[in-house]
Scaffold this motif. Structure first.
Motif, PDB file in Angstrom:
ATOM      1  N   MET A 167       0.845  -1.195   0.000  1.00 50.24           N
ATOM      2  CA  MET A 167       0.000   0.000   0.000  1.00 50.24           C
ATOM      3  C   MET A 167       0.880   1.244   0.000  1.00 50.24           C
ATOM      4  O   MET A 167       1.875   1.320   0.705  1.00 50.24           O
ATOM      5  N   LEU A 168       0.520   2.220  -0.840  1.00 47.72           N
ATOM      6  CA  LEU A 168       1.325   3.428  -0.956  1.00 47.72           C
ATOM      7  C   LEU A 168       1.212   4.294   0.292  1.00 47.72           C
ATOM      8  O   LEU A 168       0.134   4.441   0.881  1.00 47.72           O
ATOM      9  N   ASP A 169       2.346   4.862   0.659  1.00 49.14           N
ATOM     10  CA  ASP A 169       2.370   5.819   1.763  1.00 49.14           C
ATOM     11  C   ASP A 169       2.352   7.222   1.154  1.00 49.14           C
ATOM     12  O   ASP A 169       3.373   7.730   0.683  1.00 49.14           O
ATOM     13  N   PHE A 170       1.177   7.856   1.128  1.00 51.59           N
ATOM     14  CA  PHE A 170       1.030   9.152   0.477  1.00 51.59           C
ATOM     15  C   PHE A 170       1.890  10.230   1.132  1.00 51.59           C
ATOM     16  O   PHE A 170       2.263  11.210   0.498  1.00 51.59           O
ATOM     17  N   LYS A 171       2.220  10.034   2.403  1.00 52.67           N
ATOM     18  CA  LYS A 171       2.933  11.079   3.135  1.00 52.67           C
ATOM     19  C   LYS A 171       4.329  11.338   2.580  1.00 52.67           C
ATOM     20  O   LYS A 171       4.894  12.412   2.783  1.00 52.67           O
ATOM     21  N   LYS A 172       4.915  10.341   1.881  1.00 48.41           N
ATOM     22  CA  LYS A 172       6.289  10.525   1.409  1.00 48.41           C
ATOM     23  C   LYS A 172       6.360  11.236   0.055  1.00 48.41           C
ATOM     24  O   LYS A 172       7.442  11.504  -0.450  1.00 48.41           O
ATOM     25  N   TYR A 173       5.200  11.523  -0.537  1.00 52.47           N
ATOM     26  CA  TYR A 173       5.183  12.200  -1.833  1.00 52.47           C
ATOM     27  C   TYR A 173       4.909  13.693  -1.658  1.00 52.47           C
ATOM     28  O   TYR A 173       4.145  14.107  -0.769  1.00 52.47           O
ATOM     29  N   GLN A 174       5.539  14.485  -2.513  1.00 57.00           N
ATOM     30  CA  GLN A 174       5.324  15.929  -2.461  1.00 57.00           C
ATOM     31  C   GLN A 174       3.955  16.277  -3.037  1.00 57.00           C
ATOM     32  O   GLN A 174       3.469  15.637  -3.967  1.00 57.00           O
ATOM     33  N   ARG A 175       3.384  17.324  -2.497  1.00 51.97           N
ATOM     34  CA  ARG A 175       2.040  17.713  -2.908  1.00 51.97           C
ATOM     35  C   ARG A 175       2.077  18.846  -3.928  1.00 51.97           C
ATOM     36  O   ARG A 175       2.977  19.680  -3.929  1.00 51.97           O
ATOM     37  N   GLY A 176       1.070  18.849  -4.767  1.00 52.40           N
ATOM     38  CA  GLY A 176       0.865  19.944  -5.701  1.00 52.40           C
ATOM     39  C   GLY A 176      -0.625  20.190  -5.877  1.00 52.40           C
ATOM     40  O   GLY A 176      -1.458  19.455  -5.329  1.00 52.40           O
ATOM     41  N   ARG A 177      -0.957  21.210  -6.641  1.00 56.45           N
ATOM     42  CA  ARG A 177      -2.366  21.499  -6.933  1.00 56.45           C
ATOM     43  C   ARG A 177      -2.492  21.981  -8.376  1.00 56.45           C
ATOM     44  O   ARG A 177      -1.584  22.627  -8.908  1.00 56.45           O
ATOM     45  N   PHE A 178      -3.630  21.671  -8.970  1.00 57.32           N
ATOM     46  CA  PHE A 178      -3.972  22.252 -10.263  1.00 57.32           C
ATOM     47  C   PHE A 178      -5.388  22.795 -10.157  1.00 57.32           C
ATOM     48  O   PHE A 178      -6.335  22.050  -9.877  1.00 57.32           O
ATOM     49  N   ASN A 179      -5.503  24.119 -10.359  1.00 54.98           N
ATOM     50  CA  ASN A 179      -6.795  24.803 -10.185  1.00 54.98           C
ATOM     51  C   ASN A 179      -7.436  24.429  -8.852  1.00 54.98           C
ATOM     52  O   ASN A 179      -8.626  24.124  -8.757  1.00 54.98           O
ATOM     53  N   ASN A 180      -6.576  24.403  -7.826  1.00 60.91           N
ATOM     54  CA  ASN A 180      -6.986  24.165  -6.438  1.00 60.91           C
ATOM     55  C   ASN A 180      -7.411  22.723  -6.163  1.00 60.91           C
ATOM     56  O   ASN A 180      -7.975  22.430  -5.105  1.00 60.91           O
ATOM     57  N   ILE A 181      -7.142  21.801  -7.108  1.00 63.76           N
ATOM     58  CA  ILE A 181      -7.401  20.380  -6.873  1.00 63.76           C
ATOM     59  C   ILE A 181      -6.081  19.737  -6.439  1.00 63.76           C
ATOM     60  O   ILE A 181      -5.081  19.793  -7.159  1.00 63.76           O
ATOM     61  N   LYS A 182      -6.079  19.118  -5.277  1.00 62.15           N
ATOM     62  CA  LYS A 182      -4.852  18.571  -4.692  1.00 62.15           C
ATOM     63  C   LYS A 182      -4.433  17.285  -5.398  1.00 62.15           C
ATOM     64  O   LYS A 182      -5.268  16.466  -5.780  1.00 62.15           O
ATOM     65  N   PHE A 183      -3.115  17.109  -5.575  1.00 61.96           N
ATOM     66  CA  PHE A 183      -2.578  15.846  -6.075  1.00 61.96           C
ATOM     67  C   PHE A 183      -1.214  15.594  -5.433  1.00 61.96           C
ATOM     68  O   PHE A 183      -0.609  16.490  -4.830  1.00 61.96           O
ATOM     69  N   TYR A 184      -0.749  14.361  -5.571  1.00 61.23           N
ATOM     70  CA  TYR A 184       0.591  13.984  -5.121  1.00 61.23           C
ATOM     71  C   TYR A 184       1.469  13.795  -6.357  1.00 61.23           C
ATOM     72  O   TYR A 184       1.037  13.222  -7.360  1.00 61.23           O
ATOM     73  N   CYS A 185       2.691  14.266  -6.275  1.00 62.44           N
ATOM     74  CA  CYS A 185       3.610  14.235  -7.416  1.00 62.44           C
ATOM     75  C   CYS A 185       4.530  13.019  -7.309  1.00 62.44           C
ATOM     76  O   CYS A 185       5.381  12.945  -6.413  1.00 62.44           O
ATOM     77  N   LEU A 186       4.341  12.053  -8.217  1.00 58.51           N
ATOM     78  CA  LEU A 186       5.200  10.869  -8.242  1.00 58.51           C
ATOM     79  C   LEU A 186       6.514  11.163  -8.958  1.00 58.51           C
ATOM     80  O   LEU A 186       7.593  10.814  -8.481  1.00 58.51           O
ATOM     81  N   ASN A 187       6.417  11.780 -10.144  1.00 56.62           N
ATOM     82  CA  ASN A 187       7.602  12.132 -10.929  1.00 56.62           C
ATOM     83  C   ASN A 187       7.345  13.462 -11.628  1.00 56.62           C
ATOM     84  O   ASN A 187       6.209  13.770 -12.016  1.00 56.62           O
ATOM     85  N   SER A 188       8.400  14.228 -11.806  1.00 52.82           N
ATOM     86  CA  SER A 188       8.263  15.500 -12.509  1.00 52.82           C
ATOM     87  C   SER A 188       9.546  15.789 -13.276  1.00 52.82           C
ATOM     88  O   SER A 188      10.649  15.618 -12.744  1.00 52.82           O
ATOM     89  N   SER A 189       9.388  16.197 -14.545  1.00 51.06           N
ATOM     90  CA  SER A 189      10.545  16.623 -15.334  1.00 51.06           C
ATOM     91  C   SER A 189      10.195  17.933 -16.026  1.00 51.06           C
ATOM     92  O   SER A 189       9.021  18.228 -16.287  1.00 51.06           O
ATOM     93  N   ILE A 190      11.225  18.716 -16.305  1.00 53.60           N
ATOM     94  CA  ILE A 190      11.024  20.026 -16.927  1.00 53.60           C
ATOM     95  C   ILE A 190      11.879  20.116 -18.182  1.00 53.60           C
ATOM     96  O   ILE A 190      13.077  19.797 -18.155  1.00 53.60           O
TER      97      ILE A 190
END
Length: 390
Positions: A1-24
Motif C-alpha cells: 500500500m502506498l504511503d502518500f505522506k512521502k510524496y510531495q504535494r501539488g495542486r492544479f486549479n486548487n485540486i490537490k494531487f501527489y507528485c510521483l515524478n516530474s521533469s522540466i
C-alpha cells in the motif's frame, strides 16, 4: 500500500494531487545555421522558452471517485489554469496533448495520471478567430434560414385565386431552374433529384402553395439543389441571369383579393431573389478568379441585386446582408489577382522572358495563353504580362 505522506504535494486549479515524478523541458530557442561546402556552424539565440512540465501525478484515495472526477474536469477544461508545482511554485499553464490515466486492479483507490503542462504568459489565451471564409459561409447559412420569414410573415391564402397566382409564380421559377440546370449540369444525379422535386410540384401544386411552410420548403430545396449541380462559375452566372425573374408585378383593380395577390407575389419574388443573391455569394467563394476586372464585374452584378432588394428586406436581413457583403468583398479583393499591361521586348525565348519579370516560371503557361503563343514559344515584340494586385 502506498504511503502518500512521502510524496510531495501539488495542486492544479486548487485540486490537490501527489507528485510521483516530474521533469522540466526548458532552455533557449535556437536556430542552427550551416553553410554548403563549409564546416562553418552558427547558432542564433531567439530567447528563452517557457517551461514544459511532464508530471506523473496521483490523487488521494480518500473520496476517490469525487477527487478523480474533479481533477479530470480541470484537465479537460480547455483554458489556462494555475499549477502549484512542489518545487517551482505557482505557474500559469495550459494542459497540452493527451494525458494518460492508469488505474490498476491491484491498487484499488489509486489513480495515476501522466500529463504535460505548458507554461504560458500571464495574458489570457487568444480567442479563436473564425476565418473570413468560414464567417461568410456561416453568414450565408444564417441568412438563408432567416429569409424564410419573408414568406412566413407575408404570405396569405384567403382566396382561391391567391393559390392560383402563387402556383403560376412558382411554376415560372421551376421552369427557369429546370432550363438552367439542363443547360449547364452534367451530373445526372443532381438532375435526377431536381426532376423528382419538380415532379412533386407538378403532381400536387396546391400542396406546395397552400401553406407558407410548404412553399419555403419547396423553393429552398429546389434552389439548394441547383446551387450544387455545376461548376461554381456556371452556377453563379445562372443565378445572376435569374435576378430579373419575376420583376413585373401586376397591378390590377384594387380589391382585397388583388391586394393579397400582390403581397404574395412580392413576398415570393423577394424571397427567391434574396436566395439567388445568397447562392451567388456562396458560389463566389469557389470561383477561380484571375484578374481584377473579373472580380469587379462580379461585385458590380451583386451590387445591382443588393440595391434592388435592400428596401424590401427586414431590418434583421438588412443587417445580415450588410455584414455578408462587406466580408465577401473583402475576401474577393484580398485574393491574389492580376491586371494586364503591355511591354516591349526583344526577341527571346518565352522562358527567359517570364523569368526576367517574375524570377521563376510559375506564370509561364498563363503568359503563353495570354499572348496566344505556342510551345516552345518565342516572344512577340509587344507582350502582355500580369501585374499582381497588392
Amino acid at each position: 500500500m502506498l504511503d502518500f505522506k512521502k510524496y510531495q504535494r501539488g495542486r492544479f486549479n486548487n485540486i490537490k494531487f501527489y507528485c510521483l515524478n516530474s521533469s522540466i523541458k526548458w532552455g533557449q530557442k535556437t536556430i542552427t545555421h550551416t553553410y554548403p561546402k563549409s564546416s562553418r556552424t552558427e547558432v542564433e539565440f531567439l530567447g528563452l522558452n517557457k517551461k514544459l512540465f511532464s508530471i506523473e501525478l496521483m490523487i488521494d484515495n480518500e473520496f476517490y471517485f469525487s477527487n478523480r472526477k474533479d481533477i479530470l474536469k480541470q484537465l479537460n477544461k480547455g483554458s489556462y489554469g494555475t499549477l502549484i508545482h512542489p518545487i517551482d511554485g505557482e505557474i500559469k499553464v495550459a494542459v497540452i496533448n493527451s494525458y494518460n490515466v492508469v488505474e490498476n486492479d491491484t491498487e484499488l483507490g489509486i489513480c495515476k495520471i501522466s500529463v504535460e503542462f505548458q507554461e504560458v504568459s500571464d495574458k489570457k489565451a487568444p480567442d479563436k478567430k473564425v476565418s473570413l471564409f468560414s464567417r461568410i459561409v456561416n453568414g450565408i447559412n444564417q441568412a438563408l434560414e432567416t429569409s424564410n420569414d419573408i414568406i412566413n410573415d407575408n404570405y396569405v391564402v384567403d382566396f382561391v385565386n391567391n393559390l392560383t397566382k402563387a402556383q403560376q409564380q412558382i411554376l415560372s421559377i421551376t421552369e427557369e431552374v429546370q432550363y438552367q440546370a439542363n443547360k449547364i449540369f452534367s451530373d445526372q444525379g443532381i438532375l435526377g433529384d431536381i426532376k423528382s422535386l419538380t415532379d412533386s410540384f407538378d403532381n400536387d401544386p396546391l400542396g406546395v402553395v397552400s401553406t407558407a411552410g410548404g412553399l419555403t420548403d419547396y423553393l429552398s430545396n429546389l434552389l439548394n439543389l441547383f446551387s450544387r449541380g455545376g461548376e461554381s462559375k456556371d452556377n453563379a452566372t445562372a443565378f445572376i441571369s435569374m435576378f430579373d425573374l419575376g420583376d413585373n408585378i401586376d397591378t390590377n383593380e384594387l380589391t382585397l383579393e388583388n391586394t393579397e395577390n400582390k403581397k404574395n407575389t412580392e413576398a415570393i419574388n423577394t424571397y427567391s431573389q434574396f436566395q439567388y443573391l445568397l447562392y451567388v455569394y456562396n458560389n463566389g467563394l469557389s470561383i477561380n478568379f484571375f484578374t481584377i476586372d473579373e472580380v469587379e464585374n462580379f461585385i458590380n452584378s451583386l451590387e445591382i441585386q443588393y440595391n434592388k432588394l435592400y428596401d424590401s428586406l427586414t431590418i434583421e436581413l438588412q443587417d445580415q446582408i450588410d455584414n455578408l457583403k462587406s466580408d465577401l468583398y473583402e475576401y474577393l479583393r484580398g485574393l491574389e489577382l492580376y491586371d494586364t499591361i503591355e511591354v516591349k521586348t526583344q526577341k527571346q525565348s518565352l522562358e527567359s522572358f517570364v523569368y526576367q519579370y517574375y524570377g521563376n516560371l510559375d506564370f509561364y503557361d498563363k503568359i503563353k495563353d495570354l499572348n496566344n503563343l505556342n510551345n516552345p514559344a518565342f516572344c512577340n515584340p509587344t507582350m502582355k504580362i500580369f501585374q499582381i494586385w497588392t
